[in-house]
Write an enzyme that holds these catalytic residues in place. Sequence first.
Site, PDB file in Angstrom:
ATOM      1  N   GLU A 296     -35.388 -26.575 -33.397  1.00 39.98           N
ATOM      2  CA  GLU A 296     -34.137 -26.055 -32.846  1.00 39.98           C
ATOM      3  C   GLU A 296     -33.913 -24.609 -33.283  1.00 39.98           C
ATOM      4  O   GLU A 296     -34.173 -24.243 -34.424  1.00 39.98           O
ATOM      5  CB  GLU A 296     -32.970 -26.919 -33.340  1.00 39.98           C
ATOM      6  CG  GLU A 296     -31.603 -26.429 -32.914  1.00 39.98           C
ATOM      7  CD  GLU A 296     -30.469 -27.164 -33.621  1.00 39.98           C
ATOM      8  OE1 GLU A 296     -29.320 -27.038 -33.177  1.00 39.98           O
ATOM      9  OE2 GLU A 296     -30.739 -27.865 -34.624  1.00 39.98           O
ATOM     10  N   LYS A 358     -27.850 -27.522 -24.797  1.00 35.18           N
ATOM     11  CA  LYS A 358     -27.257 -28.625 -25.552  1.00 35.18           C
ATOM     12  C   LYS A 358     -25.878 -28.954 -25.007  1.00 35.18           C
ATOM     13  O   LYS A 358     -25.023 -28.083 -24.871  1.00 35.18           O
ATOM     14  CB  LYS A 358     -27.174 -28.250 -27.032  1.00 35.18           C
ATOM     15  CG  LYS A 358     -26.694 -29.377 -27.936  1.00 35.18           C
ATOM     16  CD  LYS A 358     -26.676 -28.931 -29.395  1.00 35.18           C
ATOM     17  CE  LYS A 358     -26.207 -30.042 -30.311  1.00 35.18           C
ATOM     18  NZ  LYS A 358     -26.142 -29.623 -31.732  1.00 35.18           N
ATOM     19  N   CYS A 411     -30.656 -31.518 -31.941  1.00 31.39           N
ATOM     20  CA  CYS A 411     -29.930 -31.792 -33.170  1.00 31.39           C
ATOM     21  C   CYS A 411     -29.283 -33.170 -33.140  1.00 31.39           C
ATOM     22  O   CYS A 411     -29.928 -34.172 -32.865  1.00 31.39           O
ATOM     23  CB  CYS A 411     -28.915 -30.684 -33.443  1.00 31.39           C
ATOM     24  SG  CYS A 411     -28.152 -30.766 -35.084  1.00 31.39           S
TER      25      CYS A 411
END
Length: 537
Positions: A296, A358, A411
Amino acid sequence: MDTVIAALNAVPNACLLAWGWRRGLYALIVGAIAALALPPVNFILSLAFALPCLVWLLDGAVGSGEATALRRLRLGFGLGWLFGLGYFLAGLWWIGAAFLVDGERYAWLLPVAVLAMPMGLALFHGLACGCAALLWSNGAHRIAVLAIFLSTSDWLRGHVLTGFPWNTFGAAVSGSLEISQFVSVAGADGLGLLVLLIAAAPAVLTEPGRQKWRIGAVALATTLGVVGFGVWRLEVMPDPGLSELDIRLVQPAIAQSEKWKPENRDRIFSDYLDLSSRPQTEGGRVGARRLIVWPESALPFLLTQTPSALVAISALLNDQHQLVTGAIRAEATEAQTQYYNSLFLFGPDGTIVGSYDKVHLVPFGEYLPLADWLDALGLSKLVEGPGSFSPGYGRRSLQLQGGETFLPLICYEVIFSNYSNVQSRRPDFLLNLTNDAWFGRTAGPFQHLAQARMRAIEQGLPLVRAANTGVSTVFDAKGRYLARIELEEKGIEDVALSRALSSTIFSRIGGYAYALMLFLLSIFSVYCQYNRGSRYN
């Protein structure tokens, strides 16, 4: 023998007879003991001590039936809140490490964060125990009542506001791969309900009569059934074999305090290129197509606005190699520039062939709720970057050159069961990019890893996980390790990706199996509540 019996009765007697501040202290302590079941300790039997103690504490507080409804609610809520406070303090203390990365700016918030989050999350356990106290009785079915409300509170915790289903009771047994296989049927919520029922069952063993042995036998049989199903799934159920795709995990092990310093920018990028171009490791296959995976927000600059970096990535790849990396993406609008925590997929020719933004951002980490108010107090988000991130527009799978598809999870999106449960075209694997460097060598990265493994088992899909400082892994569709780079180790790992299993029950019906379990258990509890003379009480 008398000494043994006295010793066995000491704990329940202490809980039943506790009064005032001692009762609250006991609830706080047993909540902390329950957290020993969580990674990396994984002492699952602690639940079989802590949950019966909670039952006995509630017995002592509201079991007489003399208290008014309001008093029962208040006593139950207080005990549940203290139990939850102990559980979350012991299970989430590591969150404070993030405030020490930039200690000059954020260290003063550490006590607030370490206390405030557990205090808030404990409200769910308080509400659960308060509701259970209203229906409390001397019957053995009070265990079912407590399990129903605690399980429901875990579900609510994963959905209220932005949701935070971290360290649920289902995740508390993630240290057992055999027990964890049940999530392929009813998900982590369904497993959590079973865990609560089984772990709290020993509370009836101190009661007179033969009914306790029936309850104990049912709990034991259920435990053996769950473990037996897990053993069958791991050892007997056929494995799907290996795919034609190899994975190269790249773990640079860059300290979070060093990542965003301008003088380190070129060195960090060079490290990624060097690690990615190293000779094949033992787990790889000669001539196989390879997907190189970076973690990430791997690079401390805007990748798409840095031509030299794009050229270097193009030179790294070839007809057999593709790359996926996390990076910050900028998008200019008339009002302002919006930033996204994104993932980019590079084709063999070095061009970007897919991306994902995201969707579920971390409050206070990636964006600041009530920003106008909190900015005035001098607060800002923790994650370095040019501004608060904007959420993406939806989840979608990306496709590789060889036809394989994967579902990106950035995440902590991986801790949400519903994010990996795609009802349209089923992907070939899940891909999780993360950066747990914020939490150093604490319990946090291991808890995050364990919850990622749950998603692989739930869906029957392999899961590829690249983390900046670790733990980077590849799981097969049953949650077994195919590759692993340990926490804070720098290196690469090549591995052949396994194929997916056929659709699991959970991947087909989602949370409906858990809902059915909850409904049937509620019907049983209501029946027992209004049939006090039945043999179930």
